[in-house]
Design an enzyme around this catalytic site. Sequence first.
Site, short mmCIF file in Angstrom:
data_model
loop_
_atom_site.label_atom_id
_atom_site.label_comp_id
_atom_site.label_asym_id
_atom_site.label_seq_id
_atom_site.Cartn_x
_atom_site.Cartn_y
_atom_site.Cartn_z
N GLU A 218 0.96 -1.30 0.16
CA GLU A 218 -0.12 0.02 0.29
C GLU A 218 0.90 1.28 -0.01
OE1 GLU A 218 -3.63 1.15 2.63
OE2 GLU A 218 -2.00 0.62 4.33
N HIS B 146 -1.88 8.05 9.15
CA HIS B 146 -0.90 6.58 7.78
C HIS B 146 -0.07 7.80 6.39
CE1 HIS B 146 -1.00 3.94 4.53
NE2 HIS B 146 -1.23 5.09 3.39
MN MN Z 1 -2.08 0.07 5.97
#
Ligand code: MN
Length: 258
Positions: A33, A177
């Site tokens: 990701e 994040h």
């Molecule tokens: Mn993640």
Amino acid sequence: MRSRMMSELSWDTYQRRLHDDDAIVIVPVGAVEQHGYHLPLGTDWLMASYMAGRAAENVDGIVAEPIAYGARSQVRTGGGPHRCGTTSLNAETLIALVHDVLVEIGRHGARKIAVIDSHFENRSFLDEACHRASETLAAKGKEVRILKMLYAERIKPETMKLVYAGIQDPPGLDLEHGGILETAMMLYCYPDLVDMSRAMDEPAPDFPPYDVFPIDPSWVPESGCLSSGKTATREIGKLLTEEFVTQVTNALRAEFRD
Ligand code: MN
């Protein structure tokens, strides 16, 4: 020192470790990701593997092959599925994959299995996979206990104070994040994979309390991070990482003491 990595063991050594030592088998699960410009696509699975490796040292366990791919990245937790490189599994695939791996490990004689997760979106699907694997193994007459843990689920308030020291309006864990936490831990655990010169200082997004499908890419900051990792340091990374290693180790010791 003997290896703790399943892939580096011969079949009979692995068998002996399961049958004679009753070793805990730790399965890291992550994601592939985007994590902004400054962190690699493998950030999640690399961190899950790191945690698994350190905990395995502490409990004399075995680290199984990581399940690198994870559940679909969501806009408000992982920056969404739309950026190049964010390579996700459908929920059904992830559940089936994790179920099958856990059942195989149990079928070969492990009685203690730990799933160490690093990607928030995996959560319910791992619950389902562990539940189903537990039922499958019970039906085969195998007595197996499975522990599942998102390694970063809890952080001491005093640690958070240090992490966010000097930052006005800390973004909070919901927007972590590619932010300070992940950046700092990667600086500590995989320094060669971090490029701090490319860490951005964008304003954190102000998400509404809902999602839309198809997603709206304009919700996500340009870099893909949900908060800035610019102030991350190796020292902060050490603090966080060692706290999480201790938590994972304590969890394994608590649930798998004989
Ligand atoms: Mn993640």
